[in-house]
Design a protein around this motif. Structure first.
Motif, PDB file in Angstrom:
ATOM      1  N   PRO A  51       0.764  -1.117   0.022  1.00 45.71           N
ATOM      2  CA  PRO A  51      -0.079   0.044  -0.240  1.00 45.71           C
ATOM      3  C   PRO A  51       0.603   1.191   0.037  1.00 45.71           C
ATOM      4  N   ALA A  52       2.057   1.498   0.756  1.00 45.85           N
ATOM      5  CA  ALA A  52       2.761   2.609   0.619  1.00 45.85           C
ATOM      6  C   ALA A  52       3.449   2.818  -0.520  1.00 45.85           C
ATOM      7  N   THR A  53       3.969   1.935  -1.447  1.00 49.26           N
ATOM      8  CA  THR A  53       4.384   2.088  -2.510  1.00 49.26           C
ATOM      9  C   THR A  53       3.317   2.359  -3.505  1.00 49.26           C
ATOM     10  N   ALA A  54       2.109   1.798  -3.481  1.00 51.09           N
ATOM     11  CA  ALA A  54       1.210   2.200  -4.218  1.00 51.09           C
ATOM     12  C   ALA A  54       0.794   3.718  -4.078  1.00 51.09           C
ATOM     13  N   ARG A  55       0.422   4.208  -2.934  1.00 47.42           N
ATOM     14  CA  ARG A  55       0.221   5.465  -2.730  1.00 47.42           C
ATOM     15  C   ARG A  55       1.232   6.563  -3.216  1.00 47.42           C
ATOM     16  N   ALA A  56       2.658   6.124  -3.053  1.00 43.12           N
ATOM     17  CA  ALA A  56       3.620   7.087  -3.562  1.00 43.12           C
ATOM     18  C   ALA A  56       3.617   6.961  -4.940  1.00 43.12           C
ATOM     19  N   TRP A  57       3.331   5.993  -5.579  1.00 44.06           N
ATOM     20  CA  TRP A  57       3.393   5.749  -7.262  1.00 44.06           C
ATOM     21  C   TRP A  57       1.960   6.410  -7.638  1.00 44.06           C
ATOM     22  N   GLY A  58       0.958   6.317  -6.992  1.00 45.36           N
ATOM     23  CA  GLY A  58      -0.269   6.944  -7.507  1.00 45.36           C
ATOM     24  C   GLY A  58      -0.089   8.703  -7.493  1.00 45.36           C
ATOM     25  N   GLU A  59       0.359   9.001  -6.278  1.00 46.89           N
ATOM     26  CA  GLU A  59       0.900  10.543  -6.033  1.00 46.89           C
ATOM     27  C   GLU A  59       1.662  10.853  -7.373  1.00 46.89           C
ATOM     28  N   ALA A  60       2.629  10.281  -7.620  1.00 43.66           N
ATOM     29  CA  ALA A  60       3.764  10.648  -8.521  1.00 43.66           C
ATOM     30  C   ALA A  60       3.095  10.628  -9.917  1.00 43.66           C
ATOM     31  N   LEU A  61       1.989   9.850 -10.272  1.00 49.75           N
ATOM     32  CA  LEU A  61       1.313   9.916 -11.585  1.00 49.75           C
ATOM     33  C   LEU A  61       0.377  10.742 -11.621  1.00 49.75           C
TER      34      LEU A  61
END
Length: 71
Positions: A51-61
């Motif tokens: 979840p933490a990586t998904a959140r960071a990736w989503g924010e970057a996108l």
């Protein structure tokens, strides 16, 4: 046994890749993971993220998309 729940399916207009996001739940418990499946013709790229990586990736996108000129 692993349970998969399809969350979203996308097709990239340039290149035609198919992207599917799935939630991965393991019968033994633990955290759910986000599985990203990218299909290019007969080739698949599959990876699972926390979840933490998904959140960071989503924010970057989102940051990148918002910085682009409107269509």
């Amino acid at each position: 046994m692993t349970r998969l729940k399809s969350l979203s399916k996308l097709r990239v207009p340039l290149g035609g890749q198919e992207i599917e996001l799935q939630q991965v739940d393991f019968e033994a418990g633990g955290m759910s993971l986000l599985r990203t499946r990218i299909r290019e013709q007969a080739r698949f790229t599959i990876f699972d993220i926390d979840p933490a990586t998904a959140r960071a990736w989503g924010e970057a996108l989102l940051q990148w998309a918002q910085a682009q000129p409107a269509e």
